[in-house]
Every structure is written in C-alpha cells, then in structure tokens.
Design an enzyme around this catalytic site. Sequence first.
Site, mmCIF file in Angstrom:
data_model
loop_
_atom_site.group_PDB
_atom_site.id
_atom_site.type_symbol
_atom_site.label_atom_id
_atom_site.label_comp_id
_atom_site.label_asym_id
_atom_site.label_seq_id
_atom_site.Cartn_x
_atom_site.Cartn_y
_atom_site.Cartn_z
ATOM 1 N N LYS A 197 -14.457 -11.087 -7.301
ATOM 2 C CA LYS A 197 -13.215 -11.368 -6.588
ATOM 3 C C LYS A 197 -12.266 -12.068 -7.549
ATOM 4 O O LYS A 197 -12.565 -13.156 -8.049
ATOM 5 C CB LYS A 197 -13.489 -12.254 -5.379
ATOM 6 C CG LYS A 197 -12.213 -12.645 -4.647
ATOM 7 C CD LYS A 197 -12.522 -13.339 -3.343
ATOM 8 C CE LYS A 197 -11.226 -13.752 -2.658
ATOM 9 N NZ LYS A 197 -11.487 -14.453 -1.389
ATOM 10 N N LYS A 250 -12.835 -6.828 -5.522
ATOM 11 C CA LYS A 250 -11.612 -7.139 -4.797
ATOM 12 C C LYS A 250 -10.607 -7.793 -5.708
ATOM 13 O O LYS A 250 -10.994 -8.704 -6.425
ATOM 14 C CB LYS A 250 -11.984 -8.090 -3.657
ATOM 15 C CG LYS A 250 -10.835 -8.650 -2.883
ATOM 16 C CD LYS A 250 -11.367 -9.616 -1.858
ATOM 17 C CE LYS A 250 -10.212 -10.225 -1.088
ATOM 18 N NZ LYS A 250 -10.665 -11.194 -0.111
HETATM 19 C C1 PBG Z 1 -10.441 -15.869 1.260
HETATM 20 C C2 PBG Z 1 -9.876 -14.504 1.332
HETATM 21 C C3 PBG Z 1 -8.675 -14.031 0.804
HETATM 22 C C4 PBG Z 1 -8.593 -12.688 1.149
HETATM 23 C C5 PBG Z 1 -9.724 -12.386 1.877
HETATM 24 N N1 PBG Z 1 -10.510 -13.509 1.952
HETATM 25 C C6 PBG Z 1 -7.590 -14.736 0.134
HETATM 26 C C7 PBG Z 1 -7.848 -15.461 -1.110
HETATM 27 O O1 PBG Z 1 -8.959 -15.533 -1.606
HETATM 28 O O2 PBG Z 1 -6.896 -16.008 -1.646
HETATM 29 C C8 PBG Z 1 -7.476 -11.779 0.802
HETATM 30 C C9 PBG Z 1 -7.477 -10.483 1.555
HETATM 31 C C10 PBG Z 1 -6.198 -9.742 1.448
HETATM 32 O O3 PBG Z 1 -5.298 -10.117 0.687
HETATM 33 O O4 PBG Z 1 -6.076 -8.741 2.153
HETATM 34 N N2 PBG Z 1 -11.207 -16.169 2.388
#
Ligand code: PBG
Length: 328
Positions: A197, A250
């Site tokens: 991520k 992601k």
């Molecule tokens: C954190 C989380 C995020 C997203 C999903 N889970 C944001 C981040 O980590 O800043 C982003 C998902 C999206 O942008 O569609 N719990």
Amino acid sequence: MSFPETRLRRLRQSAPVRALVRETSLERRQLVLPMFVREGLTDAAPIGSMPGVVQHSLDSLRAAASEAAEVGVGGVMLFGVPAVRDATGSGADDPRGILNVATEAIAAEVGDALVVQTDLCLDEFTDHGHCGVLAADGSVDNDATLDRYAAMALAQARAGSQLLGLSGMMDGQVAHLRAALDAEGFQDVLLLAYAAKYASAFYGPFREAVDSQLQGGDRRTYQLDPGNRREGVREAVVDQQEGADIVMVKPAMAFLDVLREVRDAVDIPVWAYQVSGEYAMIEAAAGNGWIDRRAAVLESLLSIRRAGADAVLTYWAVEAARWLRPGS
Ligand code: PBG
C-alpha cells in the site's frame, strides 16, 4: 510480408476470433464493492469528489448490499465513519460502533450471497487521523497499534465479517491478528493484507468519503514510497509468510508493475484496489465528454486483471457487474 508468421493480424480479423483468443477475462465474481456507512445518517449523502458514490445510512447500506449481491458482485468491503473520534479510535472495537453494527446488519442480510468484508484500520476512528495510536513523541506506535488492531479484529469477526482488510501497514499485523483470531475460535476468518500500500495522492477523494481528520501530516512512515517496487514485493512476500490468505496492491493503475511482480512472487490470491482518485479521474473525464465512460471503466478493470489481479476492489463494482451480465 515475406514470412507467414508475421501475419499477426490474422488473430484479430473478426469478433469471434478475437473472443476465442482473448487472454484475460473480467467476471462479476471478481469485483468487490467498497462501501461507506456513516453514523447518524438517515439518508445516503453524496460524496462530491466521487460522483455516484455515497456515504450510506444503515438502511441505504442494507439495500445497496442486497443490490450488489443480486447483480453477482463477489463481495463488499465496509468502511465506517463514526460520529465521535478519540485518540485511540475506541469506536473501532466497540460492538455498538458504526462499522460493527453495519457489519452485523449486512452479514444477516446478504452474508451467504457474497463475502462480507471489513476495513481494519484506525484512521477513520482516531481524532488525529493516523492509522494507529501515537507514542508520546507523536510518532505512530507500531506495537501498541497491533493490540488495538487485535481488539478491532475480534469485534469485526464477532459482528460477522468473513474477511478482514488489513490496511494499516503496521509491521507484524498479519501474524498478530491471525494469532488473536485463532485463539478466539475464528480460524475461518480470512485475512487480506494490504501488502503493498503506497503513500499515494490518489487517495484524495477517500479523505472526503471518510471525513479524514489527518491535518497537515502524512502516512509516509508506514505506507510505501511510490518509487519503490522491490520493497512492495518484499511486503507481499513477508505477509504471505505471516499467514495472509490474500495480498493486495494499492492503488492499482499507477502500480501495475508492482502488481505483476507480486503476482509472480507469491502463490496466494492477489487483489488490487482501484482507489478513489482513479475513480474520480475517469468520472471527471467522462463527465466532460472527453472519454467513453463505460469503455474506459471496463478497460481499466481488464488491465488490472491482466497485470495480475485475481480480484479488484472498485467503486464501479455494481455497474460493471451489470455490464458483464450474460446477454447485456
Ligand atoms: C485507510 C485507507 C485509505 C484508503 C482505504 N483505506 C486511505 C489512506 O490510507 O490514506 C483509500 C481508498 C481510496 O482512496 O479509495 N484505512
């Protein structure tokens, strides 16, 4: 045209030939719909930066999850937006917290038609907006956060979540949560590790979707640097060793190279998350008439599959599933 083998266009001559030799397919069961539920809402509320996506009330969430099941989507991933936040994110493991209440409702409603999944991270529940709890010096405390995640995991499993999406990027989270769940008899609850991520600008609209409280700071001490491919693969390998059932990359489109390499490096399912900014970009271009919306959405999903994703989290899951229904 001297060599017969240079006639590459033979394979593209007609729709039936093209259909027969197409390498990658996209199926409804491979799509997962992320959904937001906000405490205290009586009606669904639109999210400005994600046209067509809403923050749900409990009732509208129930209806939308049934619709997703009906059109053949493979799963839903729930995110909760609490009314009150605090330093440790206590709403996250409170059985009456919005995410757990919503999970229970959805599991009862559609739990055998699709896979009910929950986001497991503290950022929606903390008043500082970080994905974990903070140490005295303001840094995110890895091991103290693992204990909060374990409490959250048990609360979500008790509420009926079948698959936990570990999106916090804390070290050791997969092993820690596997042990915590097994000790309480939740051996069958699946763990999806957001292994690679990245600290991405493409999460922009999501911050509005969950009313993120993160002000000024960033997540670069736990999320990956977008320049790093090898490190993303390493995260996925470690998560598999720790016991992850599925690993995730992601965002999706800006990280297709990482996705391909992760697919080649592990032998468990690999998913990708087509995030809010990817959604917003295509919607904005389509809204301006600059792009064919349906074609662009389907091409983006197919490309993510081609790069190696076995399934895709996408805000278009329901609409795409309708397009992919036999005969449509
Ligand atoms: C954190 C989380 C995020 C997203 C999903 N889970 C944001 C981040 O980590 O800043 C982003 C998902 C999206 O942008 O569609 N719990």
